[in-house]
Scaffold this motif. Structure first.
Motif, PDB file in Angstrom:
ATOM      1  N   ILE A 206      14.548  64.334  34.246  1.00  0.00           N
ATOM      2  CA  ILE A 206      14.371  63.473  33.078  1.00  0.00           C
ATOM      3  C   ILE A 206      15.655  62.686  32.818  1.00  0.00           C
ATOM      4  CG2 ILE A 206      14.037  63.443  30.565  1.00  0.00           C
ATOM      5  CD1 ILE A 206      12.150  65.892  30.982  1.00  0.00           C
ATOM      6  N   ASN A 207      16.777  63.343  32.920  1.00  0.00           N
ATOM      7  CA  ASN A 207      18.058  62.678  32.645  1.00  0.00           C
ATOM      8  C   ASN A 207      18.408  61.630  33.693  1.00  0.00           C
ATOM      9  OD1 ASN A 207      19.002  63.811  30.204  1.00  0.00           O
ATOM     10  ND2 ASN A 207      19.556  65.684  31.278  1.00  0.00           N
ATOM     11  N   LYS A 208      18.323  61.995  34.957  1.00  0.00           N
ATOM     12  CA  LYS A 208      18.822  61.135  36.039  1.00  0.00           C
ATOM     13  C   LYS A 208      17.746  60.283  36.700  1.00  0.00           C
ATOM     14  CE  LYS A 208      22.926  62.830  35.565  1.00  0.00           C
ATOM     15  NZ  LYS A 208      23.901  62.078  34.805  1.00  0.00           N
ATOM     16  N   GLY A 209      16.488  60.641  36.498  1.00  0.00           N
ATOM     17  CA  GLY A 209      15.410  59.903  37.148  1.00  0.00           C
ATOM     18  C   GLY A 209      14.998  60.560  38.450  1.00  0.00           C
ATOM     19  N   GLY A 210      14.064  59.926  39.129  1.00  0.00           N
ATOM     20  CA  GLY A 210      13.478  60.525  40.321  1.00  0.00           C
ATOM     21  C   GLY A 210      13.948  59.974  41.644  1.00  0.00           C
ATOM     22  N   ALA A 211      14.856  59.027  41.661  1.00  0.00           N
ATOM     23  CA  ALA A 211      15.290  58.423  42.927  1.00  0.00           C
ATOM     24  C   ALA A 211      15.850  59.466  43.896  1.00  0.00           C
ATOM     25  CB  ALA A 211      16.317  57.336  42.677  1.00  0.00           C
ATOM     26  N   ALA A 212      16.576  60.444  43.377  1.00  0.00           N
ATOM     27  CA  ALA A 212      17.188  61.462  44.242  1.00  0.00           C
ATOM     28  C   ALA A 212      16.153  62.337  44.943  1.00  0.00           C
ATOM     29  CB  ALA A 212      18.133  62.330  43.423  1.00  0.00           C
ATOM     30  N   ILE A 213      14.937  62.365  44.416  1.00  0.00           N
ATOM     31  CA  ILE A 213      13.899  63.191  45.037  1.00  0.00           C
ATOM     32  C   ILE A 213      12.747  62.340  45.570  1.00  0.00           C
ATOM     33  CG2 ILE A 213      14.464  65.340  43.836  1.00  0.00           C
ATOM     34  CD1 ILE A 213      12.314  64.706  41.775  1.00  0.00           C
ATOM     35  N   GLY A 214      13.014  61.075  45.847  1.00  0.00           N
ATOM     36  CA  GLY A 214      12.042  60.222  46.505  1.00  0.00           C
ATOM     37  C   GLY A 214      11.122  59.426  45.603  1.00  0.00           C
ATOM     38  N   GLY A 215      11.387  59.410  44.320  1.00  0.00           N
ATOM     39  CA  GLY A 215      10.525  58.678  43.391  1.00  0.00           C
ATOM     40  C   GLY A 215      11.215  57.456  42.810  1.00  0.00           C
ATOM     41  N   GLN A 216      10.596  56.892  41.823  1.00  0.00           N
ATOM     42  CA  GLN A 216      11.138  55.704  41.169  1.00  0.00           C
ATOM     43  C   GLN A 216      11.338  55.889  39.667  1.00  0.00           C
ATOM     44  OE1 GLN A 216       8.282  52.656  42.156  1.00  0.00           O
ATOM     45  NE2 GLN A 216       9.207  52.302  44.146  1.00  0.00           N
ATOM     46  N   MET A 217      11.148  57.089  39.195  1.00  0.00           N
ATOM     47  CA  MET A 217      11.260  57.338  37.762  1.00  0.00           C
ATOM     48  C   MET A 217      12.661  56.980  37.272  1.00  0.00           C
ATOM     49  SD  MET A 217      10.660  60.932  35.819  1.00  0.00           S
ATOM     50  CE  MET A 217      11.908  61.394  34.620  1.00  0.00           C
ATOM     51  N   PRO A 218      12.737  56.228  36.170  1.00  0.00           N
ATOM     52  CA  PRO A 218      14.052  55.928  35.596  1.00  0.00           C
ATOM     53  C   PRO A 218      14.607  57.159  34.886  1.00  0.00           C
ATOM     54  CG  PRO A 218      12.344  55.064  34.176  1.00  0.00           C
ATOM     55  CD  PRO A 218      11.653  55.610  35.418  1.00  0.00           C
ATOM     56  N   GLY A 219      15.892  57.189  34.709  1.00  0.00           N
ATOM     57  CA  GLY A 219      16.516  58.256  33.943  1.00  0.00           C
ATOM     58  C   GLY A 219      16.428  57.972  32.453  1.00  0.00           C
ATOM     59  N   PHE A 220      16.320  59.017  31.673  1.00  0.00           N
ATOM     60  CA  PHE A 220      16.207  58.901  30.223  1.00  0.00           C
ATOM     61  C   PHE A 220      17.392  59.546  29.506  1.00  0.00           C
ATOM     62  CE2 PHE A 220      11.933  58.269  31.710  1.00  0.00           C
ATOM     63  CZ  PHE A 220      11.416  57.321  30.858  1.00  0.00           C
ATOM     64  N   GLU A 221      18.467  59.757  30.240  1.00  0.00           N
ATOM     65  CA  GLU A 221      19.622  60.461  29.687  1.00  0.00           C
ATOM     66  C   GLU A 221      20.120  59.834  28.391  1.00  0.00           C
ATOM     67  OE1 GLU A 221      23.352  62.730  31.593  1.00  0.00           O
ATOM     68  OE2 GLU A 221      22.924  60.758  32.440  1.00  0.00           O
ATOM     69  N   ASP A 222      20.193  58.527  28.360  1.00  0.00           N
ATOM     70  CA  ASP A 222      20.717  57.834  27.183  1.00  0.00           C
ATOM     71  C   ASP A 222      19.624  57.335  26.237  1.00  0.00           C
ATOM     72  OD1 ASP A 222      23.306  58.192  28.144  1.00  0.00           O
ATOM     73  OD2 ASP A 222      23.201  56.347  29.321  1.00  0.00           O
ATOM     74  N   GLN A 223      18.356  57.486  26.619  1.00  0.00           N
ATOM     75  CA  GLN A 223      17.261  56.984  25.791  1.00  0.00           C
ATOM     76  C   GLN A 223      16.649  58.054  24.895  1.00  0.00           C
ATOM     77  OE1 GLN A 223      17.435  56.115  29.151  1.00  0.00           O
ATOM     78  NE2 GLN A 223      18.207  54.096  28.631  1.00  0.00           N
ATOM     79  N   LEU A 224      16.715  59.302  25.320  1.00  0.00           N
ATOM     80  CA  LEU A 224      16.082  60.385  24.565  1.00  0.00           C
ATOM     81  C   LEU A 224      17.107  61.441  24.177  1.00  0.00           C
ATOM     82  CD1 LEU A 224      12.899  60.988  26.771  1.00  0.00           C
ATOM     83  CD2 LEU A 224      13.025  59.713  24.624  1.00  0.00           C
ATOM     84  N   SER A 225      16.913  62.045  23.022  1.00  0.00           N
ATOM     85  CA  SER A 225      17.771  63.160  22.606  1.00  0.00           C
ATOM     86  C   SER A 225      17.421  64.391  23.439  1.00  0.00           C
ATOM     87  CB  SER A 225      17.560  63.458  21.120  1.00  0.00           C
ATOM     88  OG  SER A 225      16.271  64.032  20.919  1.00  0.00           O
ATOM     89  N   GLU A 226      18.316  65.363  23.444  1.00  0.00           N
ATOM     90  CA  GLU A 226      18.037  66.620  24.149  1.00  0.00           C
ATOM     91  C   GLU A 226      16.780  67.273  23.575  1.00  0.00           C
ATOM     92  OE1 GLU A 226      19.747  67.957  26.960  1.00  0.00           O
ATOM     93  OE2 GLU A 226      20.399  65.873  26.868  1.00  0.00           O
ATOM     94  N   ASP A 227      16.635  67.241  22.260  1.00  0.00           N
ATOM     95  CA  ASP A 227      15.443  67.819  21.630  1.00  0.00           C
ATOM     96  C   ASP A 227      14.174  67.115  22.090  1.00  0.00           C
ATOM     97  OD1 ASP A 227      16.949  69.681  20.245  1.00  0.00           O
ATOM     98  OD2 ASP A 227      16.927  68.563  18.354  1.00  0.00           O
ATOM     99  N   ASP A 228      14.211  65.784  22.222  1.00  0.00           N
ATOM    100  CA  ASP A 228      13.035  65.047  22.680  1.00  0.00           C
ATOM    101  C   ASP A 228      12.710  65.362  24.138  1.00  0.00           C
ATOM    102  OD1 ASP A 228      12.528  63.899  20.234  1.00  0.00           O
ATOM    103  OD2 ASP A 228      13.370  61.941  20.752  1.00  0.00           O
ATOM    104  N   LYS A 229      13.729  65.511  24.961  1.00  0.00           N
ATOM    105  CA  LYS A 229      13.491  65.865  26.375  1.00  0.00           C
ATOM    106  C   LYS A 229      12.869  67.251  26.473  1.00  0.00           C
ATOM    107  CE  LYS A 229      17.620  63.375  27.380  1.00  0.00           C
ATOM    108  NZ  LYS A 229      19.018  63.524  27.774  1.00  0.00           N
ATOM    109  N   GLU A 230      13.408  68.197  25.727  1.00  0.00           N
ATOM    110  CA  GLU A 230      12.832  69.545  25.721  1.00  0.00           C
ATOM    111  C   GLU A 230      11.403  69.514  25.208  1.00  0.00           C
ATOM    112  OE1 GLU A 230      15.362  72.244  23.578  1.00  0.00           O
ATOM    113  OE2 GLU A 230      17.017  71.974  25.000  1.00  0.00           O
ATOM    114  N   ALA A 231      11.161  68.718  24.173  1.00  0.00           N
ATOM    115  CA  ALA A 231       9.816  68.621  23.609  1.00  0.00           C
ATOM    116  C   ALA A 231       8.840  68.020  24.610  1.00  0.00           C
ATOM    117  CB  ALA A 231       9.847  67.788  22.323  1.00  0.00           C
TER     118      ALA A 231
END
Length: 141
Positions: free
Chosen positions: A93-118
């Motif tokens: 969620i923080n770094k995105g999916g590029a490192a594992i072959g995907g295209q998901m963007p990272g949400f490190e700066d867009q979501l709070s830790e509580d929102d990521k856990e939720a």
């Protein structure tokens, strides 16, 4: 009598403030409040790629697309998300999916830790008990 009422009110307020009233969902790590918040976070940030109920948007998520990237997998327990520890899910969620072959963007700066856990709580709430237990057995937490 008034003293007893004050004591009971004090105990109630301490329990309320400390969050003792929040029970975990079916013995899982998250609360119902986290699942409800997670549904909103997921809908606003993840559903366009992973499906509204984390069911995925394509049945061939295991096959790379024309550009070589893999499509977003289902997160509802029918794909491989349950193979990943909580820390790995948070890292993705923080770094995105590029490192594992995907295209998901990272949400490190867009979501709070509580929102990521939720958001994790929400999609894990879609997992049946057998999948959740297998995740725990793999060292999920």
């Amino acid at each position: 009598m008034m003293r007893v009422v004050k004591i009971l009110l004090g105990v109630f307020l301490v329990a309320l403030i400390s969050g003792c009233g929040e029970e975990k969902v079916d013995g899982r790590w998250y609360t119902q409040a986290q699942v409800e918040r997670g549904k909103t976070v997921f809908t606003e940030n993840c559903a366009s790629c992973h499906g509204r109920s984390a069911q995925g948007r394509t049945s061939n998520w295991r096959e790379p697309q024309a550009d070589g990237a893999y499509p977003p997998p289902p997160l509802n327990g029918s794909a491989h998300a349950w193979h990943h520890s909580f820390d790995m899910l948070m890292r993705t969620i923080n770094k995105g999916g590029a490192a594992i072959g995907g295209q998901m963007p990272g949400f490190e700066d867009q979501l709070s830790e509580d929102d990521k856990e939720a958001s994790i709580a929400y999609f894990q709430s879609q997992w049946d008990q057998q999948i959740y237990d297998a995740w725990l057995d793999r060292g999920g937490l």
